[in-house]
Design a protein around this motif. Structure first.
Motif, short mmCIF file in Angstrom:
data_model
loop_
_atom_site.label_atom_id
_atom_site.label_comp_id
_atom_site.label_asym_id
_atom_site.label_seq_id
_atom_site.Cartn_x
_atom_site.Cartn_y
_atom_site.Cartn_z
N ALA A 242 0.85 -1.20 0.00
CA ALA A 242 0.00 0.00 0.00
C ALA A 242 0.88 1.23 0.00
CB ALA A 242 -0.89 0.02 1.24
N HIS A 243 0.26 2.36 -0.27
CA HIS A 243 0.93 3.66 -0.15
C HIS A 243 1.07 3.98 1.34
CE1 HIS A 243 2.11 7.56 -1.75
NE2 HIS A 243 1.37 8.15 -0.83
N ILE A 244 1.93 4.93 1.69
CA ILE A 244 2.09 5.34 3.09
C ILE A 244 0.72 5.78 3.63
CG2 ILE A 244 3.35 6.93 4.61
CD1 ILE A 244 5.09 7.46 2.03
N GLY B 112 6.13 1.27 2.71
CA GLY B 112 5.47 1.83 1.53
C GLY B 112 6.26 2.97 0.93
N HIS B 113 7.35 3.41 1.61
CA HIS B 113 8.04 4.59 1.11
C HIS B 113 9.08 4.23 0.06
CE1 HIS B 113 10.19 8.34 0.90
NE2 HIS B 113 9.17 8.89 1.49
N VAL B 114 9.22 5.09 -0.92
CA VAL B 114 10.08 4.83 -2.08
C VAL B 114 11.53 4.50 -1.69
CG1 VAL B 114 10.22 7.34 -2.34
CG2 VAL B 114 11.03 5.93 -4.15
N ASP B 115 12.05 5.10 -0.62
CA ASP B 115 13.45 4.85 -0.25
C ASP B 115 13.67 3.40 0.19
OD1 ASP B 115 13.87 7.44 -0.71
OD2 ASP B 115 14.62 7.97 1.26
N PHE B 116 12.58 2.77 0.68
CA PHE B 116 12.75 1.43 1.21
C PHE B 116 12.23 0.38 0.23
CE2 PHE B 116 12.37 4.38 4.76
CZ PHE B 116 13.67 4.28 5.22
N ALA B 117 12.24 0.74 -1.06
CA ALA B 117 11.69 -0.17 -2.07
C ALA B 117 12.48 -1.47 -2.11
CB ALA B 117 11.73 0.50 -3.44
N THR C 215 1.45 3.15 -4.38
CA THR C 215 0.58 1.96 -4.54
C THR C 215 0.97 1.32 -5.86
OG1 THR C 215 -1.19 3.39 -3.70
CG2 THR C 215 -1.83 1.22 -4.43
N LEU C 216 1.13 2.16 -6.89
CA LEU C 216 1.48 1.67 -8.23
C LEU C 216 2.82 0.97 -8.21
CD1 LEU C 216 0.56 4.64 -10.58
CD2 LEU C 216 -0.40 2.36 -10.62
N ALA C 217 3.84 1.66 -7.64
CA ALA C 217 5.20 1.12 -7.67
C ALA C 217 5.24 -0.24 -7.00
CB ALA C 217 6.14 2.08 -6.97
N ASN C 218 4.59 -0.35 -5.82
CA ASN C 218 4.66 -1.60 -5.07
C ASN C 218 3.83 -2.70 -5.74
OD1 ASN C 218 6.28 -0.28 -3.32
ND2 ASN C 218 4.79 -0.04 -1.70
N VAL C 219 2.71 -2.32 -6.34
CA VAL C 219 1.89 -3.33 -7.04
C VAL C 219 2.64 -3.88 -8.24
CG1 VAL C 219 -0.05 -3.48 -8.63
CG2 VAL C 219 -0.43 -2.80 -6.33
N ALA D 73 6.70 -10.20 -9.51
CA ALA D 73 7.02 -11.42 -8.75
C ALA D 73 5.93 -12.49 -8.93
CB ALA D 73 7.20 -11.07 -7.28
N ASP D 74 5.02 -12.30 -9.95
CA ASP D 74 3.96 -13.28 -10.25
C ASP D 74 3.00 -13.50 -9.09
OD1 ASP D 74 4.65 -13.68 -12.79
OD2 ASP D 74 5.86 -15.48 -12.45
N HIS D 75 2.64 -12.46 -8.40
CA HIS D 75 1.73 -12.63 -7.25
C HIS D 75 0.27 -12.68 -7.68
CE1 HIS D 75 4.35 -11.14 -3.69
NE2 HIS D 75 4.96 -12.02 -4.43
N GLU D 76 -0.49 -13.43 -6.89
CA GLU D 76 -1.94 -13.33 -6.96
C GLU D 76 -2.28 -12.12 -6.09
OE1 GLU D 76 -5.48 -13.97 -8.27
OE2 GLU D 76 -3.93 -15.45 -8.79
#
Length: 599
Positions: A14-16, A83-88, A115-119, A125-128
């Motif tokens: 999720a986003h922060i 959720g923060h970009v630095d800890f991607a 939300t987009l970046a993490n999704v 990673a082929d997640h459901e």
């Protein structure tokens, strides 16, 4: 050992501030994993700074047992990711250890940039993916609009998105059932040679390094001798267990399980994240498709305000580095600031978190120099040098060209602020690549130099959009550009902590702004102080700070004018001499304020 079909491994993305740590709390509480009396908010965020800022910094894990409606008992392994970009990088490694994700979106705010970046990492990673709409108890919640937005922007079917309120506990039972029914069980061969993925590691002062592992194939038992495949080091496992969230020892871990091991390892640096662990004898030859080790992107100098605290600072930095393999450091000296450390970070939030932890946990006041990025300098003799600190810039006559890092920035912003955001990106030498709409919000993709983003871009973005924009970036490439080193001279002395790399076309503007700012920030002295910005030997901007004037003629009442003249001349001569030897004190605030670029 647990049957594979009864295990589910998942993470929450999720986003922060969209409520993933709160959702994790409810899942833990509703399954009785933690007794009600031990329950607290953000149970998995253990650092003070995580709780205070309301962000997750370290990915944490917990094992939950759940009795489903089909009568079976399932083991759910949850990894709570930042959720923060630095800890991607924390997110990417956690993704590879699980098979599915809960995508949590705030039903009042909708989809945000991270939300987009993490999704996308989860999709890679082929997640459901199971969409979860949170905060439905708020009056501003609009589930239909947000579900439609998820379909438009991300392209995931949201017709059966689960509606929850993690705060009040509505929809938690449905979420647990969806995890069991809709997420796939892990695959693995129990009889095969051991392959375990190293997901994370941290330092514990009693146990040494604790290593979080996900078993892919084979079985890991207490007393096994295991080998790290990246460096060939062999360790004897003295403890093996799972988190519920407290550590609980077990005898063995089988395929699909996530747990921890300790093996008297002294330093986190010896455990490379994404490494494959196998048995020393009859182990696997194949390495799991691994990760790149995390690369620092932003560099800055940390100096103690009181130079006698240098050794304390060294101790503090070494202790933090024990726990954070992505944080690098080396000693540097500065004429203005004395001894300190040049440190590498993953981004600005990472820098702030490390700085806050040093100041808070070790009680050391710090001076932070301007953050800079790594430049590639190509010399005329064909050699390539990495430049971490603008003060170390080699002689320009020997340099052929410079390359700077570029990023691809994705910004989601409400329509009415779009013009301000485009202007901000143009001012920072950005090139627009894409502009699309998701409902009333624009999604802008820009190619920007990291150098322009690293200092205060995020703050400026938040202020021009009244906090409504969300921003995410990834490094793309190095590209040649016309960059120069701009030095700042105070009283004819270069202040190396204020040296910055700037684009040649912007140097004069930037130099003038910095001199004007320093004129207001440096306190006046008994002598006149010139403040100059220079490129090489050429001064491009100058301001003069007027001297303080003591009234030396106060004791002359009446009498001959030549008496007054004599005293004034004496004062003038003293000031001239003082200016030759006078030392200018620049306060700490001046360093940080001078480097912030306003509009």
């Amino acid at each position: 050992m647990i049957e594979l079909s009864y295990i589910r491994n998942f993470s929450i993305v999720a986003h922060i501030d969209h409520g993933k740590s709160t959702l994790a709390d409810r899942l833990i509480q509703s399954t009785g994993t933690v007794k009600d009396r031990d329950m607290k908010e953000q149970l998995l965020d253990s650092m003070d700074i995580e709780r205070e800022r309301g962000i997750t910094i370290k990915a944490n894990t917990v094992r939950i047992e759940y009795d489903a409606e089909d009568g079976a008992r399932y083991v759910l392994n949850l990894i709570d990711t930042p959720g923060h970009v630095d800890f991607a990088y924390e997110v990417s490694r956690s993704m590879r250890a699980v098979e599915g994700s809960l995508l949590v979106v705030d039903s009042t705010q909708g989809v945000e940039a991270q939300t987009l970046a993490n999704v996308y990492q989860a999709i890679d990673a082929d997640h459901e993916i199971v969409p979860v709409l949170n905060k439905i108890d708020l009056p501003a919640s609009d589930c239909d609009r947000v579900a439609e937005q998820i379909e438009d922007v991300i392209g995931i079917d949201s017709s059966d998105a689960i509606q929850v309120s993690a705060k009040t506990g509505i929809g938690i039972k449905e979420t647990l059932e969806a995890i069991v029914q809709r997420l796939p069980a892990p695959k693995g061969d129990k009889a095969g040679p051991l392959q375990a993925m190293l997901v994370d590691s941290w330092y514990d002062s009693y146990l040494g390094v604790v290593v979080l592992v996900r078993i892919i194939h084979g079985v890991l038992k207490k007393g096994d001798r295991v080998k790290m495949m990246s460096n060939g080091s062999v360790h004897f496992i003295d403890r093996i267990g799972v988190f519920r969230p407290e550590m609980e020892n077990v005898i063995e871990l089988g395929p699909g399980e996530i747990g921890f091991i300790t093996a008297s390892i002294k330093q986190v640096r010896d455990t490379r994240v994404g490494d494959t662990i196998t048995h020393e004898k009859k182990g696997s030859d194949a390495v799991l498709p691994g990760f790149k080790p995390s690369q620092p992107v932003v560099f800055c100098g940390l100096f103690p305000v009181d130079s006698s605290e240098f050794e304390d600072l060294r101790g503090a930095i070494e202790k933090l580095a024990l726990n954070d393999a992505s944080f690098s450091f080396e000693i540097e000296t500065s004429a203005a600031l004395g001894f300190g450390f040049r440190c590498g970070f993953l981004g600005l939030l990472h820098l702030e978190v490390v700085r806050d932890r040093i100041e808070r946990e070790y009680n050391i006041e710090l001076i932070t120099t301007a953050p800079s990025v790594i430049y590639y300098i190509y010399m005329r003799d064909g050699e390539m040098i990495e430049l971490h600190n603008p003060a170390d810039m080699p002689d320009l006559s020997k340099v052929d060209h410079l390359e700077e890092p570029r990023i691809k920035a994705t910004i989601l912003v409400p329509d009415e602020y779009l013009g301000d955001v485009l202007k901000l990106c143009q001012d920072r030498r950005g090139a627009q690549q894409d502009l699309t709409y998701a409902g009333s919000r624009a999604m802008v993709v820009y190619d920007l130099p990291l150098n322009e983003v690293v200092f205060d871009f995020y703050d400026r973005l938040k202020s021009v959009t009244k906090g409504y924009a969300s921003f995410d970036y990834q490094m793309t490439e190095y590209r040649e550009d016309s960059l120069v080193k701009m030095s700042i001279l105070v009283n004819d002395e270069p202040v190396d902590a204020l040296s910055v790399m700037v684009h040649r076309d912007r140097a004069e503007l930037r130099g003038r702004a910095m001199c004007e700012k320093l004129k207001d920030l440096i306190p006046r002295h008994m002598f006149k102080i010139p403040i100059q910005a220079a490129i090489g030997g050429k001064v491009i901007a100058r301001e003069t700070l007027a001297a303080l004037r003591k009234d030396v003629t106060a004791k002359c009442y009446g009498g001959d004018a030549s008496r007054k003249r004599k005293l004034l001349d004496k004062q003038k001569a003293g000031k001239k001499k003082m200016r030759q030897f006078g030392k200018v004190d620049i306060p700490q605030e001046a360093f940080i304020s001078a480097l912030k670029m306003d509009g």
